[in-house]
Design a protein around this motif. Structure first.
Motif, PDB file in Angstrom:
ATOM      1  N   VAL A   1     -11.112  25.734  36.437  1.00 25.55           N
ATOM      2  CA  VAL A   1     -11.393  24.908  35.053  1.00 25.55           C
ATOM      3  C   VAL A   1     -12.688  24.511  34.816  1.00 25.55           C
ATOM      4  O   VAL A   1     -13.006  23.826  34.288  1.00 25.55           O
ATOM      5  CB  VAL A   1     -10.561  23.674  34.977  1.00 25.55           C
ATOM      6  CG1 VAL A   1      -9.134  24.145  34.911  1.00 25.55           C
ATOM      7  CG2 VAL A   1     -10.655  23.024  36.209  1.00 25.55           C
TER       8      VAL A   1
ATOM      9  N   VAL B   1     -11.119  19.260  31.538  1.00 25.17           N
ATOM     10  CA  VAL B   1     -10.128  18.495  31.021  1.00 25.17           C
ATOM     11  C   VAL B   1     -11.136  17.114  30.983  1.00 25.17           C
ATOM     12  O   VAL B   1     -10.911  16.464  30.191  1.00 25.17           O
ATOM     13  CB  VAL B   1      -9.160  18.273  32.333  1.00 25.17           C
ATOM     14  CG1 VAL B   1      -8.219  17.003  31.890  1.00 25.17           C
ATOM     15  CG2 VAL B   1      -8.476  19.352  32.426  1.00 25.17           C
ATOM     16  N   LEU B   2     -11.973  17.005  31.888  1.00 25.13           N
ATOM     17  CA  LEU B   2     -13.026  15.817  31.697  1.00 25.13           C
ATOM     18  C   LEU B   2     -13.813  15.972  30.417  1.00 25.13           C
ATOM     19  O   LEU B   2     -13.995  15.081  29.891  1.00 25.13           O
ATOM     20  CB  LEU B   2     -13.882  15.553  33.144  1.00 25.13           C
ATOM     21  CG  LEU B   2     -13.144  15.363  34.044  1.00 25.13           C
ATOM     22  CD1 LEU B   2     -14.209  15.669  35.479  1.00 25.13           C
ATOM     23  CD2 LEU B   2     -12.589  14.067  34.055  1.00 25.13           C
TER      24      LEU B   2
ATOM     25  N   LEU C   1     -21.616  16.528  27.776  1.00 27.65           N
ATOM     26  CA  LEU C   1     -22.644  17.545  28.196  1.00 27.65           C
ATOM     27  C   LEU C   1     -22.861  17.609  29.717  1.00 27.65           C
ATOM     28  O   LEU C   1     -23.279  18.604  30.679  1.00 27.65           O
ATOM     29  CB  LEU C   1     -24.283  17.198  28.000  1.00 27.65           C
ATOM     30  CG  LEU C   1     -24.312  17.115  26.495  1.00 27.65           C
ATOM     31  CD1 LEU C   1     -25.590  16.343  26.070  1.00 27.65           C
ATOM     32  CD2 LEU C   1     -24.511  18.451  25.949  1.00 27.65           C
ATOM     33  N   SER C   2     -22.479  16.634  30.654  1.00 29.62           N
ATOM     34  CA  SER C   2     -22.864  16.757  32.048  1.00 29.62           C
ATOM     35  C   SER C   2     -21.402  16.919  32.911  1.00 29.62           C
ATOM     36  O   SER C   2     -21.922  17.408  34.035  1.00 29.62           O
ATOM     37  CB  SER C   2     -23.191  15.144  32.479  1.00 29.62           C
ATOM     38  OG  SER C   2     -22.071  14.461  32.458  1.00 29.62           O
ATOM     39  N   ARG C   3     -20.323  17.094  32.370  1.00 30.86           N
ATOM     40  CA  ARG C   3     -19.039  17.097  32.993  1.00 30.86           C
ATOM     41  C   ARG C   3     -18.957  18.709  33.239  1.00 30.86           C
ATOM     42  O   ARG C   3     -19.255  19.542  32.195  1.00 30.86           O
ATOM     43  CB  ARG C   3     -17.890  16.577  32.567  1.00 30.86           C
ATOM     44  CG  ARG C   3     -17.854  15.150  32.720  1.00 30.86           C
ATOM     45  CD  ARG C   3     -17.734  14.607  34.207  1.00 30.86           C
ATOM     46  NE  ARG C   3     -17.032  13.509  34.155  1.00 30.86           N
ATOM     47  CZ  ARG C   3     -16.839  12.789  35.503  1.00 30.86           C
ATOM     48  NH1 ARG C   3     -17.176  13.536  36.593  1.00 30.86           N
ATOM     49  NH2 ARG C   3     -16.343  11.630  35.550  1.00 30.86           N
TER      50      ARG C   3
ATOM     51  N   ASN D   1     -16.020  20.034  34.921  1.00 33.38           N
ATOM     52  CA  ASN D   1     -14.219  20.139  34.653  1.00 33.38           C
ATOM     53  C   ASN D   1     -13.867  20.026  33.255  1.00 33.38           C
ATOM     54  O   ASN D   1     -14.485  19.084  32.446  1.00 33.38           O
ATOM     55  CB  ASN D   1     -13.663  19.130  35.324  1.00 33.38           C
ATOM     56  CG  ASN D   1     -12.131  19.478  35.422  1.00 33.38           C
ATOM     57  OD1 ASN D   1     -11.714  19.852  34.846  1.00 33.38           O
ATOM     58  ND2 ASN D   1     -11.405  18.956  36.611  1.00 33.38           N
TER      59      ASN D   1
ATOM     60  N   LEU E   1     -12.687  17.340  27.801  1.00 36.41           N
ATOM     61  CA  LEU E   1     -11.997  16.853  26.812  1.00 36.41           C
ATOM     62  C   LEU E   1     -11.545  15.346  26.661  1.00 36.41           C
ATOM     63  O   LEU E   1     -11.801  14.807  25.618  1.00 36.41           O
ATOM     64  CB  LEU E   1     -10.560  17.451  26.751  1.00 36.41           C
ATOM     65  CG  LEU E   1     -10.252  18.533  26.310  1.00 36.41           C
ATOM     66  CD1 LEU E   1      -8.738  19.176  26.498  1.00 36.41           C
ATOM     67  CD2 LEU E   1     -10.638  18.805  24.777  1.00 36.41           C
ATOM     68  N   MET E   2     -11.748  14.716  27.930  1.00 37.28           N
ATOM     69  CA  MET E   2     -11.479  13.196  27.950  1.00 37.28           C
ATOM     70  C   MET E   2     -13.014  12.514  27.313  1.00 37.28           C
ATOM     71  O   MET E   2     -12.749  11.468  26.402  1.00 37.28           O
ATOM     72  CB  MET E   2     -11.655  12.751  29.282  1.00 37.28           C
ATOM     73  CG  MET E   2     -10.227  12.690  29.894  1.00 37.28           C
ATOM     74  SD  MET E   2     -10.601  12.083  31.583  1.00 37.28           S
ATOM     75  CE  MET E   2      -9.252  12.898  32.336  1.00 37.28           C
TER      76      MET E   2
ATOM     77  N   GLU F   1     -12.569  12.723  23.596  1.00 35.58           N
ATOM     78  CA  GLU F   1     -11.637  11.481  23.230  1.00 35.58           C
ATOM     79  C   GLU F   1     -12.420  10.378  22.839  1.00 35.58           C
ATOM     80  O   GLU F   1     -12.301   9.686  21.957  1.00 35.58           O
ATOM     81  CB  GLU F   1     -10.722  11.147  24.217  1.00 35.58           C
ATOM     82  CG  GLU F   1      -9.485  12.156  24.125  1.00 35.58           C
ATOM     83  CD  GLU F   1      -8.822  12.451  22.753  1.00 35.58           C
ATOM     84  OE1 GLU F   1      -8.618  11.180  22.190  1.00 35.58           O
ATOM     85  OE2 GLU F   1      -8.941  13.498  22.317  1.00 35.58           O
TER      86      GLU F   1
ATOM     87  N   GLY G   1     -21.084  12.375  28.699  1.00 37.29           N
ATOM     88  CA  GLY G   1     -19.951  13.057  29.676  1.00 37.29           C
ATOM     89  C   GLY G   1     -19.689  14.499  29.126  1.00 37.29           C
ATOM     90  O   GLY G   1     -19.345  15.457  30.063  1.00 37.29           O
TER      91      GLY G   1
END
Lengths: 101, 206
Positions: free
Chosen positions: A91, A28-29, A22-24, A26, A31-32, A35, A20
Motif C-alpha cells: 500500500v 490509507v494514511l 505529502l509526508s505519509r 501508506n 486518505l486519513m 479527511e 500528512g
C-alpha cells in the motif's frame, strides 16, 4: 464570536492535513489526511454560512454535501487501495507507479 | 471571553493536537483513533457555531462510518501494526515547509480579511435545516443520493476481483449470475462442477 477563531481552526486542520498528505507513504494514511482537509473545508463552509446568515442556510447545506461526497470518496478510495494491494502486495504509494511515464 | 469563545479555543487545541498526532503517529491504528478525536473536535466546533444537525451528521458519518471503513482498510491491507519505515529527511522536511508556509499564508489572509467580523451564533434546529434541504435543495439532494449509490456500486465493482486473477484485470465477460460472484481461481478452475472451464480467458491469467 469573532469569525477568525473557527477560520483559524480550519486553517490549522487544513495545513496539518496537507503535511500528512505529502509526508505519509501508506495510502490509507493519505486518505486519513484527506479527511482532515475535508473537515477543515466543512468548518469553513459552516462559518461563512453563519457570517452570511442567509435564510437558505447554504453554508450548512453545502457542508452536508461535502460530507456525503467525502464519504463516497473514501469508499471508492479504499476500494482502489484494496485493488492495488491485491495486485502489488503493497500500500506504499511510491509502489503504485504502473501508469508513470 | 465568552463561553463560545472558550469552547472554540478548546476544540481548536484538542483538534489541532489530535490532527498532529494523526499525521505523525508511527502506529497506523493509533492514527485512525486520533482521527476520531480530531473529527469529534470538528463536531464540537459545529455545535459551537450552532449547526446542530451538521454536528451530529459529522459524528454519525465520519466517526461512525468513515473511520470504521479506514480501519477495515488498514486491516485488509495487513498494514504493519507498529513502527513503520521512515521516509528520508527530504520526504519530511519538504512537506513540513509547505504546510507551515500554507498555514502562515492562510492565517495572515484570515486576520487581514475577517479581523473585525463577528458571527451571530444562532442555533439552527434540524427541523429548519431539513425543510431547506428538502424544499429549496431537493434536486441537488437527490443527485447526491444518486452519486452515493453510484459510488457504492463502483467501489464494489472495483474491489470485487478475486485474488488469483493476476496483476492485469481481464475484460469483464463473465456471466452475471450468482455463480460468477465466486470466480474460480486458476488452481481449481478445472474442478468446478456444472460449469465448463472458460478456457480462453483463463489461459491469459494463468
Amino acid at each position: 464570536m469573532e469569525a477568525v477563531y473557527p477560520l483559524t481552526f480550519a486553517a490549522l486542520l487544513f495545513s496539518i492535513g496537507a503535511y500528512g498528505l505529502l509526508s505519509r507513504r501508506n495510502a490509507v494514511l493519505v486518505l486519513m489526511s484527506l479527511e482532515l482537509m475535508l473537515a477543515a473545508v466543512t468548518i469553513n463552509l459552516v462559518t461563512f454560512g453563519a457570517i452570511a446568515g442567509d435564510g437558505l442556510l447554504t453554508g450548512q447545506v453545502f457542508a452536508l454535501f461535502v460530507m456525503a461526497i467525502g464519504a463516497a470518496e473514501i469508499g471508492v478510495g479504499i476500494a482502489i487501495i484494496l485493488l492495488i494491494y491485491r495486485n502489488r502486495a503493497s500500500v506504499n504509494i511510491d509502489d503504485a507507479d504502473l501508469m508513470r511515464y | 471571553m465568552t463561553v463560545p469563545d472558550v469552547m472554540m479555543l478548546f476544540v481548536t487545541v484538542l483538534g489541532g493536537t489530535a490532527a498532529l498526532l494523526v499525521v505523525t503517529s508511527r502506529n497506523v491504528v493509533h492514527s485512525a483513533l486520533y482521527l476520531v478525536v480530531a473529527l469529534l473536535a470538528v463536531a464540537g466546533a459545529f455545535l459551537t457555531l450552532g449547526a446542530e444537525f451538521v454536528a451530529w451528521a459529522q459524528v454519525l458519518v465520519y466517526v461512525g462510518a468513515v473511520v470504521v471503513l479506514l480501519l477495515f482498510g488498514l486491516m485488509l491491507t495487513r498494514a504493519p501494526i507498529g513502527p513503520m519505515a521512515q521516509g528520508n529527511e527530504l520526504g519530511r522536511a519538504l512537506p513540513l515547509a509547505v504546510s507551515i508556509a500554507l498555514f502562515a499564508v492562510l492565517v495572515t489572509l484570515i486576520f487581514q480579511s475577517f479581523s473585525g467580523t463577528t458571527i451571530s451564533l444562532t442555533h439552527v434546529s434540524p427541523a429548519a435545516l431539513g425543510e431547506v434541504l428538502y424544499v429549496a435543495f431537493a434536486l441537488p439532494f437527490m443527485a447526491l443520493g444518486l452519486l452515493l449509490t453510484l459510488a457504492l456500486i463502483g467501489a464494489v465493482v472495483i474491489a470485487r476481483r478475486e485474488e488469483g486473477e493476476g496483476p492485469l484485470p481481464e475484460p469483464d465477460e463473465e456471466p452475471s449470475d450468482a455463480a460468477a460472484l465466486r470466480e474460480p481461481t486458476p488452481s481449481d478452475v478445472s474442478t468446478v462442477p456444472g460449469r465448463p472451464a472458460p478456457s480462453g480467458e483463463r489461459e491469459v491469467s494463468a
